[in-house]
Design an enzyme around this catalytic site. Structure first.
Site, PDB file in Angstrom:
ATOM      1  N   HIS A  70      -3.091  -0.640   4.139  1.00  0.00           N
ATOM      2  CA  HIS A  70      -1.857  -1.415   4.290  1.00  0.00           C
ATOM      3  C   HIS A  70      -1.703  -1.829   5.756  1.00  0.00           C
ATOM      4  CE1 HIS A  70      -0.040   1.119   0.737  1.00  0.00           C
ATOM      5  NE2 HIS A  70      -1.098   0.403   0.377  1.00  0.00           N
ATOM      6  N   TYR A 133       3.744   9.889  10.881  1.00  0.00           N
ATOM      7  CA  TYR A 133       3.650   8.624  11.605  1.00  0.00           C
ATOM      8  C   TYR A 133       5.028   8.144  12.076  1.00  0.00           C
ATOM      9  CZ  TYR A 133       4.587   6.650   6.901  1.00  0.00           C
ATOM     10  OH  TYR A 133       5.109   6.366   5.661  1.00  0.00           O
TER      11      TYR A 133
END
Length: 471
Positions: A70, A133
């Site tokens: 992605h 993240y």
């Protein structure tokens, strides 16, 4: 096993902007500790201050859990809290490195900075892996994503565990091959004041590429309380503020003063907030009117501001606001000439009509052609020149308005001697209108912008070319 005692160290990869970081991890028999994100230390070591706003954790139970490729419209700081992953990154940005692949393993002692548009994926190599993240934008349903198939033959990612033996979503398996992927374009550039002299020059310089937008005051109202929500601002990299209230004399009237402060200060303040909160480069056009014209040498960028009238005061206030934006260029110019109504066109028209004009001869400076301002703005951005203020005018001798008018007459074939030099006070004597004070000396020192590799156009050559093109 996690390696202890590393120094904080960046390593560039084959994908521009994708950087692997070794992280110091301190441990003993009780476990370990690390600073997963430390703004001061990491930016000092070279990490871009990307402004994270959200921290996410993806926990994976089993070995072989695989997440699709992605590419998102924001930057990411990826690390592992527990376990270990095989990571694969593919450049899905528009440009010469489209399709480039980088792979590596991450454990708690390694992290990676992933710039916008680089496809991100991973496969767990240990059970109970916590993938962490940080991102510099909040998730939005309006955001544009780019995807790539995990099994893309062109990328040929050497997954440690075959894709037919892993946990992976059907959606990730259905993403397109590289040949069918539409690259993610660059962040957008917005030009404000698109119908003005400089706005039209910027359109000529940058053209109509999909990532370049132009807006008039009617299309984007900087005074709107909803400005922060007027665009998905995280999709923008640069805003060029070529809009301003420039009616110097009207600004001295009660009504004009309100409009000048609204456009040149309050609007600029709102724009500065948008730029600061969304990591946007703000390029703002300033004026020689921020000075009082009493200097005995060309004005430098760091000279104290000392405006005489309302217009100059509002421009000085706007400059002060823009200087607080982390990424900014203030382009200070003078005596602007471009497509539209201006001094040069007026003098050329008078020369053709046989009028002998009175023109002030005690205000001196340099003309600046909008083509050169547009070139300079593009140069500062594309060359990544140090942020700050830059003077930008045409080069050459500093001359009075009367001298310039005489040159215009001569180029047309009229007699430059028909221009009648007149002191400013005498020129405005008896005027029924409010007249703003003007700096008598407006020469700007060009050495700073020249040190970046930019060459301003020669003023005499630019003037002659411009006048002849008027026909």
């Amino acid at each position: 096993m996690t390696e202890f005692g590393k120094a904080l160290t960046p390593t560039e990869t084959s994908i521009p902007g994708l950087v692997v970081w070794d992280l110091p991890v301190h441990g003993d028999s009780r476990g370990w500790f690390k600073e997963n994100w430390h703004r001061e230390k990491m930016t000092a070591a070279g990490l871009r201050d990307f402004g994270p706003v959200q921290n996410n954790i993806s926990f994976n139970d089993a070995v072989g859990t695989t997440r699709g490729i992605h590419a998102e419209p924001w930057d990411k700081w990826v690390s592992v809290a527990t376990g270990r992953i095989f990571g694969a990154w593919v450049d899905l940005r528009e440009g010469p490195t489209f399709g480039a692949v980088f792979t590596t393993e991450l454990d708690p002692s390694r992290a990676i900075y992933v710039p916008r548009g680089v496809g991100n994926s991973y496969q767990t190599l240990e059970p109970d892996t916590a993938y962490v993240y940080l991102v510099n934008d909040h998730w939005s349903p309006d955001a544009s994503y780019t995807f790539l198939n995990l099994a893309d033959e062109a990328s040929a990612i050497a997954w440690p565990i075959r894709l037919d033996q892993v946990e992976v979503s059907p959606k990730d398996l259905a993403h397109p091959r590289l040949a069918d992927v539409t690259p993610m374009g660059p962040r957008k550039t917005l030009v404000l004041g698109a119908n003005g002299q400089l706005g039209r020059a910027l359109r000529a310089e940058w053209g109509d590429a999909p990532h370049i937008e132009y807006a008039t005051r009617a299309e984007l109202d900087l005074s709107s309380p909803d400005l922060m929500n007027a665009r998905r601002w995280r999709d923008y990299d640069t805003i060029v503020n070529a809009a301003a209230y420039t009616s110097v004399d009207v600004a001295e009237t009660p009504e004009g003063r309100v409009h000048a402060w609204s456009a040149n200060v309050l609007g600029v303040g709102s724009l500065a907030r948008v730029a600061t909160e969304n990591d946007i480069l703000l390029i703002h056009v300033s004026s020689d009117y921020v000075f009082d014209g009493t200097s005995t040498r060309p004005y430098r960028e760091n000279d104290p501001l000392s405006p005489l009238g309302v217009y100059g005061q509002t421009k000085a206030a706007g400059d002060t606001i823009v200087a607080t934006v982390p990424r900014h260029y203030i382009v200070r110019t003078s005596w602007v000439v471009g497509e539209g109504k201006n001094f040069v066109r007026t003098m050329a028209d008078l020369a053709r009509r046989g009028v002998d004009p009175r023109v002030v001869d005690d205000q001196v400076g340099r003309l600046t052609f909008t083509h050169d301002i547009a070139r300079g703005i593009r140069h500062l951005r594309d060359s990544a020149a140090p942020y700050g203020t830059y003077n930008l005018t045409s080069s050459g001798a500093c001359r009075s308005w009367a001298d310039i008018a005489a040159t215009i007459f001569d180029v047309i074939g009229a007699d430059g001697g028909r221009v009648i030099p007149t002191p400013t006070d005498a020129y405005f004597a008896g005027s029924m209108n409010t007249v703003a004070p003007r700096p008598r000396y407006s020469e700007l020192d060009l050495s700073r912008i020249e040190s970046t590799g930019f060459t301003p156009g020669d003023g005499d050559e630019r003037l002659e070319t411009y006048v002849r093109a008027l026909g």
